[in-house]
Design an enzyme around this catalytic site. Structure first.
Site, PDB file in Angstrom:
ATOM      1  N   GLU A  85      10.072   5.304  10.292  1.00 18.22           N
ATOM      2  CA  GLU A  85       9.885   5.527   8.687  1.00 18.22           C
ATOM      3  C   GLU A  85       9.731   7.118   8.503  1.00 18.22           C
ATOM      4  O   GLU A  85       8.945   7.878   9.287  1.00 18.22           O
ATOM      5  CB  GLU A  85       8.324   5.096   8.309  1.00 18.22           C
ATOM      6  CG  GLU A  85       8.418   5.111   6.846  1.00 18.22           C
ATOM      7  CD  GLU A  85       6.915   4.604   6.187  1.00 18.22           C
ATOM      8  OE1 GLU A  85       6.619   3.781   6.741  1.00 18.22           O
ATOM      9  OE2 GLU A  85       6.393   5.084   5.345  1.00 18.22           O
ATOM     10  N   LYS A 280      -2.076   0.499   5.275  1.00 18.25           N
ATOM     11  CA  LYS A 280      -1.058   0.414   5.909  1.00 18.25           C
ATOM     12  C   LYS A 280      -0.512   1.847   6.296  1.00 18.25           C
ATOM     13  O   LYS A 280      -0.032   2.082   7.249  1.00 18.25           O
ATOM     14  CB  LYS A 280       0.015  -0.117   5.051  1.00 18.25           C
ATOM     15  CG  LYS A 280       1.190  -0.281   5.665  1.00 18.25           C
ATOM     16  CD  LYS A 280       2.230   0.836   5.346  1.00 18.25           C
ATOM     17  CE  LYS A 280       3.691   0.638   5.849  1.00 18.25           C
ATOM     18  NZ  LYS A 280       4.424   1.742   5.748  1.00 18.25           N
ATOM     19  N   ASP A 296      -0.307  -2.334  22.889  1.00 16.18           N
ATOM     20  CA  ASP A 296      -0.018  -3.621  22.196  1.00 16.18           C
ATOM     21  C   ASP A 296      -0.294  -3.524  20.617  1.00 16.18           C
ATOM     22  O   ASP A 296      -1.251  -3.490  20.452  1.00 16.18           O
ATOM     23  CB  ASP A 296      -0.607  -4.968  22.865  1.00 16.18           C
ATOM     24  CG  ASP A 296      -0.159  -6.107  22.029  1.00 16.18           C
ATOM     25  OD1 ASP A 296       0.146  -6.108  20.980  1.00 16.18           O
ATOM     26  OD2 ASP A 296      -0.536  -6.986  22.587  1.00 16.18           O
TER      27      ASP A 296
HETATM   28  C1  MEV Z   1       3.822   4.396   3.117  1.00 18.51           C
HETATM   29  O1  MEV Z   1       4.395   3.981   4.095  1.00 18.51           O
HETATM   30  C2  MEV Z   1       2.500   4.600   3.087  1.00 18.51           C
HETATM   31  C3  MEV Z   1       1.730   4.678   1.702  1.00 18.51           C
HETATM   32  O2  MEV Z   1       1.907   3.720   1.126  1.00 18.51           O
HETATM   33  C4  MEV Z   1       0.203   4.695   2.086  1.00 18.51           C
HETATM   34  C5  MEV Z   1      -0.719   5.060   0.927  1.00 18.51           C
HETATM   35  O3  MEV Z   1      -0.363   4.568  -0.186  1.00 18.51           O
HETATM   36  O4  MEV Z   1      -2.141   5.392   1.043  1.00 18.51           O
HETATM   37  C6  MEV Z   1       2.014   6.238   1.484  1.00 18.51           C
END
Ligand code: MEV
Length: 440
Positions: A85, A280, A296
């Site tokens: 990413e 995430k 892992d």
């Molecule tokens: C993108 O990979 C991650 C975000 O969406 C995390 C968040 O919203 O805090 C930018």
């Protein structure tokens, strides 16, 4: 329709690729070329990768980046991150730099307990089962001594074997709930071997236990397996500074920024839709270092998300507050990691990444990885509550778009300069490239 194939794993690599390209791709020759392009030219290295899994045809590269300037407990680290990413490494580096001259990150490990369970069915009296379990405690340990010997030399081993009555949840269902200390190993093989031995001992001893009737003598072991839920293998990382030092840009005052950060975290605490995305972002940092160090990431993901829901509703892994004029931002999460065994010595890049991290113990790696997660979250949320993420994200994505459009080095340089002051969109980039080609 393609017919099923039997004996696929017995074919040579070339035969597998041939079959695959012929039956599942529209241009078999081009597909075979793409596959071959990613083979490592060093045959020994390619063979090593071929043998990691079954039916290997080639390698899927992931970029390995470095986020420097992480000051953790007064020691400077450059953190290797394996991730595709665009903006993750840049965001981590930015957060590291921001906190470096404010004392950096502080961390501590709150526990290192690993868990495994023998799930079994017993049709009889719980009182008798309890007495039986007490009577075999020493045998359970003695019969697994050959498995625990070398772990014991390193200070680890079986911490506790508990009998748990789960018949309220499922008829006749009981467990041996076991805890382990596995020191610098992630410990999956060690734990699973011990559990399978416990299961054998449990079944064998029950058969000859005089106080059991015929039904009770036949314990049915359903499965013996470690748990990736490790709420007591826990690490905390934090940053803090006086509110007035939270100077991100001239566009927002430190006080307002602190307020917005706290509110954003408060929303992620109470709103699962936001919490999942918030976490995430944390996992962007965590997984990248977990992968780079040969650990892992599926186990880590499963355990972390279960921990995030431990109070019955999925919630934020990070916390923020201002107390006595001090802004504090911290994370607490379970991380079962290893710095010995597995891929750590086998994969040359994993070995190098661990060296870059100063050959950490598993406990030190827990702390480094928790910091990577906290930094990532700080970077993401601070963008979200100020400029929004698209500006930075699309800037990072610009090169991907230019590559996709087939831009050459000269065009990339010109358009990167152009988009320093223009909004990046797919359409805008395509138009700008077309315009550049028209005029030159
Ligand atoms: C993108 O990979 C991650 C975000 O969406 C995390 C968040 O919203 O805090 C930018």
């Amino acid at each position: 329709m393609t017919k099923p194939i039997s004996g696929f794993s017995k074919l040579s690599k070339e035969q597998k690729i041939d079959w695959l390209a012929t039956h599942y791709t529209t241009n078999p020759e081009a597909s075979k070329q793409t596959i071959a392009q990613y083979w490592n030219q060093n045959n020994g290295l390619q063979q090593l990768h071929d043998e990691f899994i079954e039916n290997t045809i080639t390698n899927l590269y992931t970029p390995l980046g470095i986020a420097p300037n992480f000051l953790i407990n007064d020691r400077l680290y450059a953190i290797p991150m394996a991730i595709e990413e665009s903006s993750v490494v840049a965001a981590a580096s930015k957060a590291a730099k921001f906190w470096m001259n404010k004392g950096g990150f502080s961390t501590n490990v709150l526990g290192t307990e690993k868990v495994g369970q023998v799930h079994f069915i017993f049709k009889g009296s719980f009182e008798k089962l309890t007495l039986f379990f007490k009577s075999i405690q020493d045998i359970l340990h003695a019969e697994s001594a050959h498995l625990t010997e070398s772990m014991a030399k390193r200070g680890g081993g079986i911490s506790k074997i508990e009998l748990r009555n789960k018949t309220k949840d499922l008829d006749h269902y009981y467990q041996l709930h076991c805890t382990f200390e596995t020191k610098d190993a992630m410990g999956a093989n060690f734990i699973n071997s011990c559990l399978e031995q416990f299961a054998t001992t449990l079944k064998g001893e029950a058969l000859t236990y005089a106080n059991f009737n015929e039904d009770e003598k036949h314990i049915e072991v359903v499965m013996s397996i470690l748990s990736n839920y490790v709420p007591n293998c826990l690490v905390r990382a934090s940053v803090s500074c006086p509110v007035e030092e939270l100077k991100l840009s001239n566009e927002i005052s430190p006080q307002l920024f602190a307020e917005k950060m706290i509110r954003a975290v408060a929303i992620a605490k109470v709103e699962p839709y936001r919490a999942v995305t918030h976490n995430k972002g944390i996992m962007n940092g965590i997984d990248a270092v977990v992968l780079a160090t040969g650990n892992d990431f599926r186990a880590i993901e499963a355990g972390v998300h279960a921990y995030a829901s431990r109070n019955g509703s999925y919630s934020s892994l990070t916390h923020a507050e201002v107390k006595g004029g001090i802004f504090k931002f911290w994370i607490e999460l379970p991380l079962a990691l290893g710095t010995v065994g597995g891929l750590t010595k086998l994969h040359p890049l994993v070995k190098l990444n661990l060296e870059i991290l100063q050959n950490p113990s598993a406990k030190e790696l827990m702390q480094i990885i928790a910091v990577a997660g906290l930094a990532q979250n700080f970077a993401a949320v601070s963008s979200l509550v100020t400029t929004g993420i698209q500006k930075g994200h699309m800037k990072m994505h610009l090169l991907n778009m230019l590559n996709q459009l087939g831009a050459n080095a000269n065009e990339k340089a010109k358009l990167t300069a152009h988009f320093k002051t223009n909004t990046v969109t797919h359409r805008g980039v395509a138009d700008a490239l077309a315009q550049l080609r028209k005029t030159s």
